[in-house]
Design a protein around this motif. Structure first.
Motif, short mmCIF file in Angstrom:
data_model
loop_
_atom_site.label_atom_id
_atom_site.label_comp_id
_atom_site.label_asym_id
_atom_site.label_seq_id
_atom_site.Cartn_x
_atom_site.Cartn_y
_atom_site.Cartn_z
N ALA A 41 0.84 -1.22 0.00
CA ALA A 41 0.00 0.00 0.00
C ALA A 41 0.87 1.26 0.00
CB ALA A 41 -0.93 -0.01 1.20
N TRP A 64 -9.56 0.14 -9.81
CA TRP A 64 -9.37 -1.08 -9.03
C TRP A 64 -10.30 -2.19 -9.51
CZ3 TRP A 64 -5.49 -0.70 -5.53
CH2 TRP A 64 -5.14 0.58 -5.08
N MET A 66 -12.89 -4.98 -8.30
CA MET A 66 -13.80 -5.00 -7.15
C MET A 66 -14.12 -6.46 -6.80
SD MET A 66 -14.07 -1.82 -6.47
CE MET A 66 -15.49 -1.59 -5.41
N PRO A 92 -4.83 -7.43 3.96
CA PRO A 92 -5.35 -6.16 4.51
C PRO A 92 -4.97 -4.94 3.68
CG PRO A 92 -3.48 -6.95 5.81
CD PRO A 92 -3.77 -8.00 4.79
N GLN A 93 -4.10 -5.13 2.70
CA GLN A 93 -3.57 -3.96 1.98
C GLN A 93 -4.42 -3.51 0.80
OE1 GLN A 93 0.76 -3.45 1.87
NE2 GLN A 93 0.97 -5.57 2.58
N PHE A 94 -5.38 -4.32 0.37
CA PHE A 94 -6.27 -3.89 -0.71
C PHE A 94 -7.11 -2.69 -0.26
CE2 PHE A 94 -5.55 -8.40 -1.84
CZ PHE A 94 -5.10 -8.24 -3.13
N ASP A 95 -7.80 -2.86 0.86
CA ASP A 95 -8.61 -1.74 1.38
C ASP A 95 -7.72 -0.60 1.86
OD1 ASP A 95 -10.99 -2.99 0.81
OD2 ASP A 95 -11.27 -3.82 2.82
N MET A 96 -6.59 -0.95 2.44
CA MET A 96 -5.66 0.07 2.93
C MET A 96 -5.21 0.98 1.78
SD MET A 96 -1.88 -0.54 4.59
CE MET A 96 -2.45 -1.54 5.98
N LYS A 98 -6.74 1.61 -1.05
CA LYS A 98 -7.85 2.46 -1.51
C LYS A 98 -8.08 3.63 -0.54
CE LYS A 98 -10.11 -1.40 -3.79
NZ LYS A 98 -11.12 -2.43 -3.68
N THR A 99 -7.98 3.33 0.77
CA THR A 99 -8.17 4.39 1.78
C THR A 99 -7.07 5.43 1.66
OG1 THR A 99 -9.23 2.81 3.27
CG2 THR A 99 -8.39 4.83 4.26
N GLU A 102 -7.67 7.71 -1.27
CA GLU A 102 -8.67 8.75 -0.95
C GLU A 102 -8.07 9.85 -0.10
OE1 GLU A 102 -12.09 7.08 0.96
OE2 GLU A 102 -12.64 5.87 -0.80
N ASN A 108 -10.99 7.12 -6.43
CA ASN A 108 -10.96 5.69 -6.75
C ASN A 108 -12.16 5.31 -7.62
OD1 ASN A 108 -8.67 5.06 -5.16
ND2 ASN A 108 -9.93 4.96 -3.31
#
Length: 295
Positions: A41, A64, A66, A92-96, A98-99, A102, A108
């Protein structure tokens, strides 16, 4: 004459995977205090920041996948079926990522049932007359999306080196139009994506067939002109050839719910990076200081 805006489209998945594996190979997972790994990330954000400083876009978008299941899995069970699951440190780094994207002020994009490639293709279709577009990715499938106003910058080495394809360069090298590239892929197949194409026809033969006949349909209509061995291979695999073409073709009509103006490159504030640093994202903060002279 006004200068066209420059849109940078980032294949988020490509950069995230690239960043993860580049450092994971040496066991550098760069964990937060709670033990959560951040190497992919943080590397993704650093890569985009560096690309931005080199390419100087006026607008930016990050695309990305989905989830793993897309319309291509509905077409063919074997699509990407042989790909290994991501390592546990990556989960855990996929959502991390994207966050963090942002928080950096980048928008995104992702559409359920579609791949990032389809979103990228649809953005190009939507904005190719509005802006000059550069796509950053490692995925050669994207060559089919080249237009006179769109170039693809393939990651090459580190964060700074790219192999850039323009519409003109592609035609010079391949002798076909970019939109015909999916037809070449259909003949040769793609082992990483799990579709077979025509067994026994490799990249050179596939390209020659499309250079000569222009399309899959015209090759099939001209089978009598081919050598017996080639003709037999195609006749025995016509259904897989047509299916492979469907799988290889990037969609360009996915709805993109955004106004172009909303993609304007953000101004970076010192407090953004200070907050990231306090949460343990020290490599991003360090990169920001070197790029933007933030103390």
């Amino acid at each position: 004459m006004t200068t066209k805006p420059k849109l940078l489209i980032v294949d988020g998945m490509a950069l995230l995977f690239r960043s993860f594996f580049a450092s994971a190979a040496m066991g550098h997972f760069i964990r937060l205090e709670d033990g959560t790994p951040t190497n992919g990330a943080q590397g993704f954000v650093r890569h985009v920041m560096t690309a931005q400083s080199i390419m100087q876009p006026t607008h930016i978008a990050v695309c990305w996948d989905m989830g793993a299941h897309t319309f291509r899995n509905e077409l063919y069970d074997g699509y990407k079926a042989n790909r290994p699951a991501p390592p546990v440190e990556m989960l855990p780094q996929f959502d991390m990522a994207k966050t963090l994207s942002e928080e950096m002020g980048w928008q995104n994009f992702g559409v359920a049932g579609m791949e990032a490639d389809d979103v990228i293709g649809s953005m190009i279709s939507k904005w190719q007359d509005v802006a000059n577009i550069t796509v950053i990715s490692g995925d050669k499938d994207l060559l089919q999306l080249l237009t006179p106003s769109t170039e693809i910058a393939f990651t090459k080495k580190g964060y700074t080196e790219y192999d850039v394809y323009t519409h003109t360069r592609f035609i010079e090298e391949y002798g076909i139009e970019p939109m015909q590239f999916a037809q070449v892929k259909a003949f040769m197949g793609d082992t990483s994506d799990g579709y077979l194409g025509v067994k026994g026809i490799g990249p050179k033969q596939a390209l020659t067939l499309i250079q000569t006949y222009g399309s899959i349909d015209k090759v099939i209509a001209s089978l009598e002109e081919l050598k017996p061995g080639q003709r037999t291979k195609i006749q025995e695999n016509v259904d897989m050839l047509k299916l492979s073409h469907e799988l290889a073709t990037i969609q360009t009509n996915v709805p993109i719910e955004a106004e172009f103006t909303s993609l304007a490159v953000p101004g970076y504030e010192q407090h953004t990076f200070k907050a990231l640093e306090e949460r343990g994202f020290t490599l991003i903060a360090k990169q920001a200081r070197s790029l933007y002279s933030l103390s």
